[in-house]
Design an enzyme around this catalytic site. Structure first.
Site, mmCIF file in Angstrom:
data_model
loop_
_atom_site.group_PDB
_atom_site.id
_atom_site.type_symbol
_atom_site.label_atom_id
_atom_site.label_comp_id
_atom_site.label_asym_id
_atom_site.label_seq_id
_atom_site.Cartn_x
_atom_site.Cartn_y
_atom_site.Cartn_z
ATOM 1 N N HIS A 117 4.852 3.569 -4.212
ATOM 2 C CA HIS A 117 5.414 2.593 -3.172
ATOM 3 C C HIS A 117 6.360 2.144 -3.988
ATOM 4 O O HIS A 117 7.220 1.217 -3.259
ATOM 5 C CB HIS A 117 4.523 1.690 -3.017
ATOM 6 C CG HIS A 117 3.229 1.942 -2.132
ATOM 7 N ND1 HIS A 117 2.170 1.206 -2.028
ATOM 8 C CD2 HIS A 117 3.134 2.989 -1.357
ATOM 9 C CE1 HIS A 117 1.245 1.963 -0.930
ATOM 10 N NE2 HIS A 117 1.902 3.158 -0.665
ATOM 11 N N CYS A 128 24.908 5.051 0.002
ATOM 12 C CA CYS A 128 25.004 6.353 -0.924
ATOM 13 C C CYS A 128 23.575 6.784 -1.384
ATOM 14 O O CYS A 128 23.390 7.949 -1.754
ATOM 15 C CB CYS A 128 25.948 6.342 -1.809
ATOM 16 S SG CYS A 128 25.592 5.397 -3.173
ATOM 17 N N THR A 186 -7.988 -1.114 -5.565
ATOM 18 C CA THR A 186 -7.188 -1.227 -4.314
ATOM 19 C C THR A 186 -8.179 -1.117 -3.175
ATOM 20 O O THR A 186 -9.356 -0.577 -3.184
ATOM 21 C CB THR A 186 -6.469 0.394 -4.066
ATOM 22 O OG1 THR A 186 -5.909 0.268 -2.860
ATOM 23 C CG2 THR A 186 -7.591 1.458 -4.351
HETATM 24 C C1 BJW Z 1 -9.465 -6.366 -8.161
HETATM 25 C C2 BJW Z 1 -9.343 -7.571 -9.069
HETATM 26 C C3 BJW Z 1 -9.757 -7.237 -10.515
HETATM 27 C C4 BJW Z 1 -8.867 -8.056 -6.949
HETATM 28 N N1 BJW Z 1 -10.339 -6.150 -10.584
HETATM 29 N N2 BJW Z 1 -10.097 -5.195 -8.586
HETATM 30 C C5 BJW Z 1 -2.492 6.506 9.256
HETATM 31 C C6 BJW Z 1 -3.233 5.887 10.151
HETATM 32 C C7 BJW Z 1 -3.189 4.384 10.301
HETATM 33 C C8 BJW Z 1 -1.862 3.867 9.701
HETATM 34 C C9 BJW Z 1 -0.794 4.693 9.188
HETATM 35 C C10 BJW Z 1 -1.108 5.858 8.775
HETATM 36 N N3 BJW Z 1 -0.225 6.631 8.133
HETATM 37 C C11 BJW Z 1 0.644 5.546 8.108
HETATM 38 C C12 BJW Z 1 0.341 4.433 8.804
HETATM 39 C C13 BJW Z 1 1.008 3.278 8.567
HETATM 40 C C14 BJW Z 1 0.988 2.444 7.556
HETATM 41 C C15 BJW Z 1 -0.550 1.827 7.095
HETATM 42 O O1 BJW Z 1 -1.105 2.427 6.199
HETATM 43 N N4 BJW Z 1 -0.870 0.997 7.542
HETATM 44 C C16 BJW Z 1 -2.181 0.447 7.312
HETATM 45 C C17 BJW Z 1 -2.285 -1.100 7.157
HETATM 46 C C18 BJW Z 1 -3.083 0.931 8.733
HETATM 47 N N5 BJW Z 1 1.429 3.187 6.255
HETATM 48 C C19 BJW Z 1 2.814 3.459 6.054
HETATM 49 O O2 BJW Z 1 3.807 3.148 6.767
HETATM 50 C C20 BJW Z 1 3.216 4.284 4.843
HETATM 51 N N6 BJW Z 1 4.231 5.188 5.231
HETATM 52 C C21 BJW Z 1 3.763 6.582 5.728
HETATM 53 O O3 BJW Z 1 2.654 6.899 5.689
HETATM 54 O O4 BJW Z 1 5.049 7.247 6.285
HETATM 55 C C22 BJW Z 1 4.671 8.262 7.281
HETATM 56 C C23 BJW Z 1 4.264 7.427 8.470
HETATM 57 C C24 BJW Z 1 4.960 6.399 8.827
HETATM 58 C C25 BJW Z 1 4.603 5.582 10.170
HETATM 59 C C26 BJW Z 1 3.436 6.402 10.816
HETATM 60 C C27 BJW Z 1 2.799 7.403 10.531
HETATM 61 C C28 BJW Z 1 2.988 8.083 9.349
HETATM 62 C C29 BJW Z 1 3.880 3.441 3.738
HETATM 63 C C30 BJW Z 1 3.151 2.391 3.167
HETATM 64 C C31 BJW Z 1 3.837 1.456 2.249
HETATM 65 C C32 BJW Z 1 3.014 0.501 1.795
HETATM 66 N N7 BJW Z 1 3.996 -0.735 1.236
HETATM 67 C C33 BJW Z 1 3.140 -1.786 0.737
HETATM 68 C C34 BJW Z 1 4.019 -3.171 0.720
HETATM 69 C C35 BJW Z 1 5.344 -3.113 -0.325
HETATM 70 C C36 BJW Z 1 5.869 -4.169 -0.317
HETATM 71 C C37 BJW Z 1 6.270 -4.719 -1.664
HETATM 72 O O5 BJW Z 1 5.212 -4.832 -2.393
HETATM 73 O O6 BJW Z 1 7.267 -5.273 -2.023
HETATM 74 O O7 BJW Z 1 2.489 -1.648 -0.525
HETATM 75 S S1 BJW Z 1 1.916 -2.498 1.764
HETATM 76 C C38 BJW Z 1 0.810 -3.250 0.257
HETATM 77 O O8 BJW Z 1 -0.378 -2.539 0.454
HETATM 78 C C39 BJW Z 1 1.491 -2.440 -0.863
HETATM 79 C C40 BJW Z 1 0.490 -2.056 -1.582
HETATM 80 O O9 BJW Z 1 0.840 -0.907 -2.529
HETATM 81 C C41 BJW Z 1 -0.527 -1.430 -0.681
HETATM 82 C C42 BJW Z 1 -1.837 -1.334 -0.942
HETATM 83 O O10 BJW Z 1 -2.436 -2.597 -1.440
HETATM 84 P P1 BJW Z 1 -3.371 -2.586 -2.483
HETATM 85 O O11 BJW Z 1 -3.001 -2.152 -3.769
HETATM 86 O O12 BJW Z 1 -4.839 -1.566 -2.016
HETATM 87 O O13 BJW Z 1 -3.851 -4.309 -2.562
HETATM 88 P P2 BJW Z 1 -4.930 -5.199 -1.714
HETATM 89 O O14 BJW Z 1 -4.299 -6.330 -1.865
HETATM 90 O O15 BJW Z 1 -5.006 -4.540 -0.415
HETATM 91 O O16 BJW Z 1 -6.328 -4.883 -2.613
HETATM 92 C C43 BJW Z 1 -6.338 -5.403 -3.822
HETATM 93 C C44 BJW Z 1 -7.994 -4.866 -4.191
HETATM 94 O O17 BJW Z 1 -7.944 -5.279 -5.582
HETATM 95 C C45 BJW Z 1 -9.086 -5.538 -3.252
HETATM 96 O O18 BJW Z 1 -9.830 -4.462 -3.086
HETATM 97 C C46 BJW Z 1 -9.730 -6.369 -4.150
HETATM 98 O O19 BJW Z 1 -11.151 -6.440 -4.045
HETATM 99 C C47 BJW Z 1 -9.167 -5.861 -5.535
HETATM 100 N N8 BJW Z 1 -9.355 -6.692 -6.775
HETATM 101 N N9 BJW Z 1 -8.850 -8.502 -7.994
HETATM 102 C C48 BJW Z 1 -10.561 -5.019 -9.841
HETATM 103 N N10 BJW Z 1 -9.434 -8.450 -11.022
HETATM 104 ZN ZN ZN Z 2 26.314 3.149 -2.848
#
Ligand code: BJW
Ligand code: ZN
Length: 239
Positions: A117, A128, A186
């Protein structure tokens, strides 16, 4: 099966792939996205983490990233990041796939990794395409490219944007060929990373999940252990 059995399984494996999310950095004091204390409690993702939001109001988006850069500049890798950096030295074929943009894995010393990401400490020119490291805290708003004067944006994959093809190829290769997939902190709801556990499982990997809470993948994996990343991951290092 206990965490120590998993350690033995990892020690015997020639290929191990790891997928991490925000939970691993929670133990460094970095907010996660979802859940009670998550970033999305106070911010709407589509208003800040989308290309449309940046087009509409780049200043607001950059202000949010400045706030996060300031917060992250005070955070350090924890025992879990360090253990994974160490683990790559013990496994013949090791790959770390992280969804985190905080840069704490490379800061801990990990080198075999894909930041799928992006990285909050890099900027990309919207004109560019040039990508540069940038550690300014705060970054001057609005920042512009030294080469072409185009507007710079965070080098982060926002909702609706495609992931880098090389990162995807590398990740799928690592998922399809690993003996063990370790998933740490995650929620498993954001695609394409949400498809990684089923893919590795289908291709015969032994899949382990470490998370504070159960996730949508907990029933699919071979073993799911609940606890903090900083307490569990170091236990997986070979003796
Ligand atoms: C602990 C703990 C401790 C706490 N010890 N554990 C197919 C189906 C449905 C939707 C889509 C699909 N394909 C694409 C989509 C759309 C979208 C998507 O998935 N949406 C869903 C929400 C449904 N995906 C995209 O748009 C992606 N692009 C893509 O697929 O392009 C092609 C395409 C586009 C459009 C349509 C179809 C295809 C891009 C995704 C980019 C995600 N970016 C983000 C934000 C960036 C902004 C920033 O940071 O500045 O990235 S979203 C956000 O979530 C961030 C993270 O990397 C990501 C994942 O979150 P993560 O890491 O899992 O965190 P949390 O908070 O959710 O969970 C934390 C976990 O830790 C929990 O389980 C806790 O229990 C645990 N925990 N403390 C151990 N101490
Ligand atoms: Zn430039």
């Amino acid at each position: 099966m206990t965490i120590l059995d998993i350690r033995d399984r990892i020690a015997q494996a020639e290929s191990v792939t790891v997928l991490t999310g925000a939970g691993i950095s929670a133990d460094s004091g970095v907010p996660t996205f979802r859940g009670e204390e998550g970033l999305w409690k106070n911010f709407r993702p589509e208003q800040l983490a989308s290309p449309q939001a940046f087009e509409r109001d780049p200043t607001i988006v950059w202000e949010w990233y400045n706030w996060r850069r300031e917060l992250l500049s005070t955070k350090e890798p924890n025992a879990a990041h360090k253990a994974l950096a160490e683990l790559e030295n013990h496994i013949k074929h090791f790959w770390l796939i992280t969804q985190n943009v905080d840069g704490l894995h490379p800061a801990a010393g990990s080198t075999k990794l894909s930041e799928i990401h992006g990285n909050i400490w890099k900027v990309r020119c919207t004109n560019c395409g040039n990508i540069q490291p940038n550690h300014d805290v705060p970054i001057a708003i609005l920042p512009h490219c030294n080469d072409c004067k185009g507007l710079l944006r965070p080098h982060i994959v926002w909702f609706g944007e495609s992931l880098d093809q090389q990162d995807l190829d590398q990740s799928f290769q690592a998922l399809r060929s690993c003996e063990v997939l370790l998933i740490v902190g995650t929620s498993g709801v954001v695609y394409p990373a949400a498809s990684f556990a089923p893919i590795a499982k289908q291709d015969g990997a032994f899949v382990v999940e470490l998370n504070l809470d159960p996730t949508p993948h907990s029933d699919l994996v071979d073993i799911s252990i609940q606890g903090r990343a900083k307490d569990l991951v170091p236990l997986l290092l070979p003796m």
